[in-house]
Design a protein around this motif. Structure first.
Motif, mmCIF file in Angstrom:
data_model
loop_
_atom_site.group_PDB
_atom_site.id
_atom_site.type_symbol
_atom_site.label_atom_id
_atom_site.label_comp_id
_atom_site.label_asym_id
_atom_site.label_seq_id
_atom_site.Cartn_x
_atom_site.Cartn_y
_atom_site.Cartn_z
ATOM 1 N N TRP A 38 0.740 -1.368 0.079
ATOM 2 C CA TRP A 38 0.079 -0.038 0.030
ATOM 3 C C TRP A 38 1.068 1.235 0.039
ATOM 4 O O TRP A 38 1.762 1.186 0.672
ATOM 5 N N HIS A 40 0.958 5.698 0.289
ATOM 6 C CA HIS A 40 0.107 6.780 1.100
ATOM 7 C C HIS A 40 -1.115 7.067 0.536
ATOM 8 O O HIS A 40 -2.036 7.697 1.233
ATOM 9 N N HIS A 42 -2.939 5.129 -1.060
ATOM 10 C CA HIS A 42 -4.124 3.970 -0.728
ATOM 11 C C HIS A 42 -4.505 4.062 0.739
ATOM 12 O O HIS A 42 -5.661 3.850 1.072
ATOM 13 N N TRP A 43 -3.536 4.524 1.722
ATOM 14 C CA TRP A 43 -3.857 4.695 3.056
ATOM 15 C C TRP A 43 -4.921 5.716 3.284
ATOM 16 O O TRP A 43 -5.832 5.911 4.131
ATOM 17 N N ALA A 44 -4.591 6.872 2.553
ATOM 18 C CA ALA A 44 -5.455 8.031 2.592
ATOM 19 C C ALA A 44 -6.891 7.681 2.205
ATOM 20 O O ALA A 44 -7.921 8.065 3.062
ATOM 21 N N HIS A 45 -7.060 6.951 1.441
ATOM 22 C CA HIS A 45 -8.195 6.643 0.547
ATOM 23 C C HIS A 45 -9.108 5.702 1.760
ATOM 24 O O HIS A 45 -10.303 5.792 1.925
ATOM 25 N N ALA A 46 -8.230 4.591 2.300
ATOM 26 C CA ALA A 46 -8.865 3.980 3.168
ATOM 27 C C ALA A 46 -9.403 4.568 4.404
ATOM 28 O O ALA A 46 -10.378 4.118 5.197
ATOM 29 N N THR A 47 -8.646 5.389 4.744
ATOM 30 C CA THR A 47 -8.815 6.347 5.999
ATOM 31 C C THR A 47 -9.919 7.113 5.859
ATOM 32 O O THR A 47 -11.014 7.166 6.813
ATOM 33 N N LEU A 48 -10.391 7.643 4.911
ATOM 34 C CA LEU A 48 -11.398 8.520 4.383
ATOM 35 C C LEU A 48 -12.660 7.585 4.327
ATOM 36 O O LEU A 48 -13.792 8.043 4.935
ATOM 37 N N ALA A 50 -13.271 4.737 6.018
ATOM 38 C CA ALA A 50 -13.416 4.403 7.266
ATOM 39 C C ALA A 50 -14.164 5.470 8.046
ATOM 40 O O ALA A 50 -15.069 5.252 8.950
ATOM 41 N N SER A 51 -13.712 6.776 7.995
ATOM 42 C CA SER A 51 -14.136 7.924 8.509
ATOM 43 C C SER A 51 -15.849 8.101 8.119
ATOM 44 O O SER A 51 -16.696 8.524 8.935
#
Length: 471
Positions: A38, A40, A42-48, A50-51
């Motif tokens: 992954w 950065h 991919h992690w940003a999309h995943a965090t958004l 999840a929020s």
């Protein structure tokens, strides 16, 4: 009947398809750019994502609860005071409407809104008194208007200064009259500290210029040097009567009582009528008045003392029988004490002179005047009355006052001669004075305790002694 050859061919075809399916390669469907780890992004999309999911989990139940029928909340009533509309004042053969002038509204517009015809308004405004008075009314001013209808106007009432004025119309003529009003008189204590300027401080406290002059030129003039003795923290309290009409201050009386604290030392003065004449006394009944003013001229400088000196014009030693005060030409000269005017005119090198007889063999003499006040021989004048003006008539090098003091014809130094003060109050007069004084003193004490809570509780009951050499 089934064909054996066709069944064998179908079975062979199915077997081939099964084997092909088992040996076929799986094509990757992962998004382009993914290489097994992954980034950065991919992690940003995943965090958004999840929020958003968590927010929905919180809001959706709450929305569901909000959509549900809510229980009725208990209500409470609170009475608020609202301004009452001014009710018309009933009057025989008509009625008065009480209205207030609004910002930007003229009296003409106001009358028109009440149904008064333009002709009637114009008729009222023909009067110069009405026109001048009504033009000075400010927004918020209250007017009582007698307009019975049919465009007619009979009268207008309004406040002008301290008076209630009525403008009435009859047969096309406008008449003005002042209506009687009840006047409320309040006895008040006005207090303050000297600060940078006594006059400005007194004005802010509510004292008139005449009140301040009473303190400086009459009550405390023998005990306090208002040019050099005052400091910013010195304080004063003054008792006066104020006349009020309809919530407006009309007049302020003279000083009834005053207390002046300088460097912690209290000076008091109380007004009292002795033999029909107003006089000021200390709290114990001692008169604050002195028989003679040391310096019968304001704004002056002592330029020559009493005794032998070289005469500036004659150029020889000569007895100087008085003292000289240098001052600007036209400065007023006052009577040093109560007296009868003995002489007004010219006398040798003294120029224009006035001589006053104070009784008991005591006389004062004033020379080099530019002109005389409205006095005449035989006239009685009180201490402080203006008798003339500084000049340089006679033998004089410049404008000044030559002032002499004589006792049974003998010249005395006006700066050092001592005179007994007036007799203090005694007997029934002292008892009456103390009763009057106590009321005024209680008012001063109450106000000063509120304004100056840290002051000495005993300071207001003491009386400062007179300064030596000023009486």
């Amino acid at each position: 009947m089934k064909d054996p050859i066709a069944d064998a061919a179908r079975h062979s075809r199915l077997r081939q398809l099964r084997e092909a399916a088992l040996t076929r390669h799986v094509v990757s469907r992962l998004p382009p750019g993914f290489h097994g780890r992954w980034t950065h992004r991919h992690w940003a999309h995943a965090t958004l994502l999840a929020s958003i999911v968590a927010l929905c989990a919180v809001l959706v139940p709450g929305m569901d609860h909000a959509m549900a029928r809510s229980q009725p909340m208990p209500l409470a009533s609170l009475a608020l005071p609202l301004p009452q509309l001014a009710a018309p004042v009933q009057k025989a053969n008509g009625q008065w409407a009480v209205v207030n002038l609004r910002k930007g509204e003229s009296v003409n517009t106001l009358l028109g809104s009440l149904g008064v015809s333009k002709a009637q308004v114009a008729q009222m405004m023909k009067s110069s008194d009405a026109r001048a008075s009504l033009a000075k009314l400010r927004p918020g001013a209250e007017l009582s208007i007698d307009a019975p209808g049919n465009g007619l106007l009979r009268a207008i009432r309004f406040q002008r200064g301290g008076d209630k004025v009525e403008l009435s119309m009859k047969d096309g003529a406008v008449a003005a009259k002042v209506l009687p009003q009840d006047t409320e008189v309040r006895t008040v204590v006005l207090s303050g500290t000297v600060g940078d300027d006594l006059w400005e401080s007194a004005r802010k406290a509510g004292l008139t210029r005449a009140n301040v002059e009473e303190m400086t030129d009459e009550i405390f003039k023998y005990d306090i040097d208002f040019d050099s003795d005052l400091s910013p923290n010195d304080r004063y309290s003054v008792v006066v009567d104020q006349a009020w009409k309809n919530g407006e201050l009309v007049t302020t009386s003279g000083v009834l009582a005053a207390a002046f604290t300088i460097d912690g030392q209290l000076h008091t003065g109380f007004r009292y009528l002795r033999d029909g004449k107003p006089e000021y006394f200390t709290a114990n009944g001692t008169s604050l008045k002195r028989p003679f003013i040391r310096m019968p001229i304001p704004y002056a400088r002592l330029s020559s003392t009493f005794g032998n000196r070289m005469h500036p014009i004659l150029g020889r030693m000569r007895m100087h029988k008085g003292v000289d005060y240098a001052a600007s030409a036209g400065t007023p000269i006052m009577a040093a004490g109560d007296a009868r005017v003995k002489y007004v005119g010219q006398q040798h090198g003294y120029g224009n002179v006035v001589e006053l007889d104070h009784g008991r063999g005591q006389t004062t003499f004033y020379a080099h005047m530019s002109r005389f006040a409205h006095i005449r021989p035989g006239q009685h004048v009180e201490q402080g009355t203006v008798i003339g003006y500084v000049g340089s008539t006679g033998l004089a090098t410049g404008p000044h006052l030559h002032y002499e003091f004589r006792v049974n014809g003998v010249y005395r130094n006006p700066l050092t001669v001592t005179m007994a003060p007036p007799a203090p109050l005694s007997g029934a007069m002292l008892v009456a004075f103390r009763q009057q004084t106590q009321r005024a003193m209680d008012k001063i004490r109450t106000v000063e305790k509120i304004i100056y809570p840290d002051m000495d509780r005993n300071v207001i009951v003491a009386t400062a002694p007179t300064k030596p050499g000023r009486g």
